[in-house]
Design a protein around this motif. Structure first.
Motif, short mmCIF file in Angstrom:
data_model
loop_
_atom_site.label_atom_id
_atom_site.label_comp_id
_atom_site.label_asym_id
_atom_site.label_seq_id
_atom_site.Cartn_x
_atom_site.Cartn_y
_atom_site.Cartn_z
N GLU A 11 0.42 -1.40 -0.22
CA GLU A 11 -0.34 -0.33 0.26
C GLU A 11 1.44 1.20 0.06
O GLU A 11 0.58 2.02 -0.67
N VAL A 56 3.05 1.84 -3.35
CA VAL A 56 2.53 2.07 -4.17
C VAL A 56 2.28 3.58 -4.07
O VAL A 56 2.47 4.63 -5.26
N LYS A 89 -4.41 4.27 -7.96
CA LYS A 89 -4.11 3.13 -6.99
C LYS A 89 -3.76 3.99 -5.82
O LYS A 89 -4.19 3.40 -4.47
N ARG A 90 -2.58 4.97 -5.99
CA ARG A 90 -2.68 5.89 -4.02
C ARG A 90 -3.58 5.78 -3.99
O ARG A 90 -4.11 5.50 -2.16
N GLY A 104 -5.22 2.87 -1.58
CA GLY A 104 -3.93 2.60 -0.67
C GLY A 104 -4.67 3.22 0.79
O GLY A 104 -3.78 3.15 1.56
N SER A 106 -7.16 -2.87 1.67
CA SER A 106 -7.36 -2.69 0.32
C SER A 106 -6.77 -3.56 -0.30
O SER A 106 -6.41 -4.51 0.22
N LEU A 121 -4.41 -3.42 -3.06
CA LEU A 121 -2.84 -4.38 -3.56
C LEU A 121 -1.98 -5.05 -3.12
O LEU A 121 -2.14 -4.73 -2.33
N ASP A 134 1.64 -5.49 -7.48
CA ASP A 134 0.73 -3.88 -8.05
C ASP A 134 1.78 -2.82 -7.30
O ASP A 134 2.72 -1.71 -8.58
#
Length: 127
Positions: free
Chosen positions: A29, A32, A88-89, A92, A98, A100, A104
């Motif tokens: 997480e 990312v 994605k951030r 996360g 999440s 992730l 990823d």
């Protein structure tokens, strides 16, 4: 190259390195998130050379697209990567749970490093 541009590139590089360390420690997480910021700071560096500064991510994203992608100066894939990394951030950082995973983080770290290298190459050819 402007001093602020150099500082932004250095910050982007540190963010990419931090992402690698976080990924190595199993924290996808946050890895990312750091990879996203590596791309963000690289985009800011490019914009800074045109004396463009923005306070919000959306401003950087839009100006990067307008100034570099739509003009053909930078490949569109970097814009797509920047937006995907941002999304994605957000997941996360703000989702309680999440989805992730290490893959990823690995993908985004690779993209961040390529983005940063492309930004540096572009700026070096402009000097």
């Amino acid at each position: 190259m402007k001093e602020t541009t150099e500082k932004l590139l250095a910050k982007a590089s540190r963010s990419a390195q931090a992402a690698e360390h976080l990924a190595k420690d199993g924290d996808a997480e946050f890895a990312v998130g750091r990879a996203c910021y590596a791309m963000f700071h690289a985009a800011q560096a490019l914009l800074n050379e045109k004396s463009l500064k923005f306070r919000r991510h959306s401003g950087v994203h839009n100006a990067f697209a307008e100034q570099f992608v739509k003009t053909g100066l930078i490949d569109n894939k970097y814009y797509r990567w920047l937006i995907a990394a941002f999304n994605k951030r957000i997941a996360g950082d703000y989702d309680i749970e999440s989805d992730l995973i290490a893959e990823d983080a690995s993908l985004l770290i690779g993209q961040a490093n390529e983005f940063l290298n492309a930004a540096k190459q572009f700026l070096e050819t402009k000097e």
